[in-house]
Structure formats: C-alpha cells, structure tokens
Design a protein around this motif. Structure first.
Motif, PDB file in Angstrom:
ATOM      1  N   GLY A  73       0.821  -1.159  -0.026  1.00 54.96           N
ATOM      2  CA  GLY A  73       0.127   0.015  -0.108  1.00 54.96           C
ATOM      3  C   GLY A  73       0.839   1.456   0.030  1.00 54.96           C
ATOM      4  N   THR A  74       2.219   1.261  -0.342  1.00 51.51           N
ATOM      5  CA  THR A  74       2.849   2.440  -0.216  1.00 51.51           C
ATOM      6  C   THR A  74       3.514   2.792  -1.787  1.00 51.51           C
ATOM      7  OG1 THR A  74       3.628   1.775   2.114  1.00 51.51           O
ATOM      8  CG2 THR A  74       5.167   3.351   0.727  1.00 51.51           C
ATOM      9  N   THR A  75       3.443   3.889  -1.991  1.00 52.36           N
ATOM     10  CA  THR A  75       4.040   4.467  -3.187  1.00 52.36           C
ATOM     11  C   THR A  75       4.869   5.612  -2.760  1.00 52.36           C
ATOM     12  OG1 THR A  75       2.160   4.112  -4.676  1.00 52.36           O
ATOM     13  CG2 THR A  75       3.505   5.537  -5.399  1.00 52.36           C
ATOM     14  N   ASN A 100      -1.064   3.538   2.398  1.00 48.19           N
ATOM     15  CA  ASN A 100      -2.517   3.138   2.372  1.00 48.19           C
ATOM     16  C   ASN A 100      -3.513   4.184   2.049  1.00 48.19           C
ATOM     17  OD1 ASN A 100      -1.642   0.792   3.582  1.00 48.19           O
ATOM     18  ND2 ASN A 100      -1.452   1.668   5.447  1.00 48.19           N
ATOM     19  N   GLY A 101      -3.240   4.873   0.808  1.00 49.98           N
ATOM     20  CA  GLY A 101      -4.269   5.902   0.274  1.00 49.98           C
ATOM     21  C   GLY A 101      -4.140   7.202   0.818  1.00 49.98           C
TER      22      GLY A 101
END
Length: 288
Positions: A73-75, A100-101
């Motif tokens: 969930g990480t960018t 996570n968004g």
C-alpha cells in the motif's frame, strides 16, 4: 522519557526519509535502433542487447533518474542526480509518499550524500532537532549508525536504481524478447520484455553487490518481470521491474534514466542552514 522518545522518533523518521530519497547525456542520443548493428541492418538477439546495455551503462560514472516504487500500500516517487565514482555522492528530492491511500507530508524533502555525510531536509522535524535550521546533518560512519543508518544501507538503496547493476541482473533472463520501437521522453528506443528468477539475477552480480541488492527483495519475490527501453547507444531510458511471488505481484520499480556521463556537482547545504544532530542522536538513542 517523553522528550527522548520524541527525538528518537524524529531522528528515525528523518533518516528514513533520507533513505527513501536515495532510492532516486554525453554517452547517448543518436536515436538509431539499438537492436541493429552499426550499419542499421543487422538485428541483434534480445539477450545480446541486454549484455551490450549492461556493458555500456557500466562506463557511465553519473546519471540522472526519476524513481517510482510501489510496494503493497506504499508508493514513493522521487528524483535525483547520482555520481558513482570516484566516491558515491548524490542529490535527491522526494516528490510524493503515499501509504494506504493517504499522502504523507514528505513532498519536497531533500537529501544530499557527500563524503560519507548525509544531509536531510525534512521541514517537519527541523524545530525539534536543529532549532529551526532546515537541514539535518548525520555522519554516516558515526552518529548515523546509532540512528539505524549506515553507508551500506544507503549504497544498497542506490544499487536499486544503478543502471549498470540493474541491466546486469536482467542478463540472467532466458526469455527476453524484442517488443518494438517506442519513444521515451522524445528519444527513440526499442522495448524489450522478459522475466528472470531472483536467483539467476543475483548470480550475475559480484558477492558484495549481491548482498546489497538482496536487501531490496526481502518481500519474498521469487521472479522479476521486466520491461526495458534501450536507445540507439545501448543505454536504458526506462526500466520497469515487477517482483512476483506465488503468482502475485509484490512490488514495482519504475525508473526513467537520462544524462548518462554528464557532470554531477554535489555541494553541501550552506553551513548556517545545517544543524548537526550527532550529539542529539548519541544522547537520545544511546541512552544518555
């Protein structure tokens, strides 16, 4: 105790931001089809092109890169200029971190590595650690290790985008094939795609580099699927590597390369803007 924990958290976060930043020419640019020989009529096998690309990038001491990493969930998105020799140095900027968004307040953070000294510009921690000065300074060989950061960690991060090492790993592929011609940032390239087991990829590296690169695949990746765009001078312009395990994608690394061999100048921040947090690290992480 609360004050000590606050400093410990801030130093660790600053070091972590600097590590994320470290994740982000005169040798190229003819625009000829890299799959062809010098006469432009002989198409080389795809695996031969990968070998030539690895050899070609190994001649470049400097490069510029834009990096995007997605892992669960990480960018993380960043960019930087890297000098590999005679000593490792870089400047980097962190453009975006999403977890996570949620977008974390890290955009615009910067890092500089020069002469084994790591400078990190993390505005949200400046007041806590340096009395409001925008830059933190960590000696990588001393205080940095007490904060959980050492030079090997930083160099292993750079290995993740080092084009020579990355293309050398891909030469272990047994199914690489030519896809066709595409433009990358206005440069004519030929795209190749394939897969390689992590074991075969690491086997292409020397033992010291192998261990550094192995750290970036602790997510359980067993096989790497890749696409690489190669220009007319056998230099990579774009690279996408997707780690997979049990048929599922574990992470994706996308790198845009440019300015191979161009001069890279790395300077420290102005002295009056730097707070040396070595003493604080020793005190608050060393139990003082």
């Amino acid at each position: 105790m609360a004050r000590r924990m606050a400093h410990r958290t801030a130093v660790a976060a600053a070091a972590g931001t600097a590590m994320a930043l470290s994740l982000t020419g005169c040798l190229g640019g003819s625009g000829d089809d890299p799959a062809n020989g010098s006469g432009g009529t002989v198409q080389l096998p795809a695996d031969t092109v990968l070998v030539k690309t690895s050899q070609r990038t190994g001649q470049a001491d400097t490069f510029e890169a834009d990096l995007t990493i997605t892992d669960g969930g990480t960018t993380v998105r960043g960019s930087g200029d890297v000098r590999l020799r005679p000593t490792l140095a870089f400047t980097a900027t962190l453009d975006e971190v999403r977890m996570n968004g949620q977008t974390l307040p890290a955009a615009g953070s910067q890092a500089i590595l020069l002469n084994d000294v790591l400078y990190a510009k993390v505005p949200q921690f400046a007041q806590m650690l340096t009395g409001g000065k925008p830059w933190l300074r960590l000696n990588v060989d001393q205080a940095g290790r007490q904060a959980g950061v050492d030079l090997d960690q930083i160099t292993s991060a750079v290995q993740r985008i080092n084009p020579a090492e990355q293309t050398r790993m891909l030469t272990g592929s047994k199914d690489v094939r030519r896809v066709g011609q595409e433009e990358v940032e206005g440069v004519r390239t030929t795209r190749y795609t394939g897969t390689v087991t992590l074991r075969d990829a690491l086997a292409r590296l020397d033992p010291q580099t192998r261990e550094k690169v192995r750290r970036w695949h602790a997510d359980g990746s067993e096989r790497l699927a890749f696409d690489i765009w190669v220009d007319g001078e056998n230099l990579p312009r774009k690279l996408v590597v997707r780690g997979t395990a049990d048929g599922r994608e574990t992470s994706t690394v996308t790198v845009l390369y440019r300015d191979f061999g161009e001069k890279v100048t790395v300077n420290p921040p102005p002295a009056d803007q730097v707070g040396d947090v070595g003493d604080l690290v020793g005190w608050h992480l060393g139990g003082g």
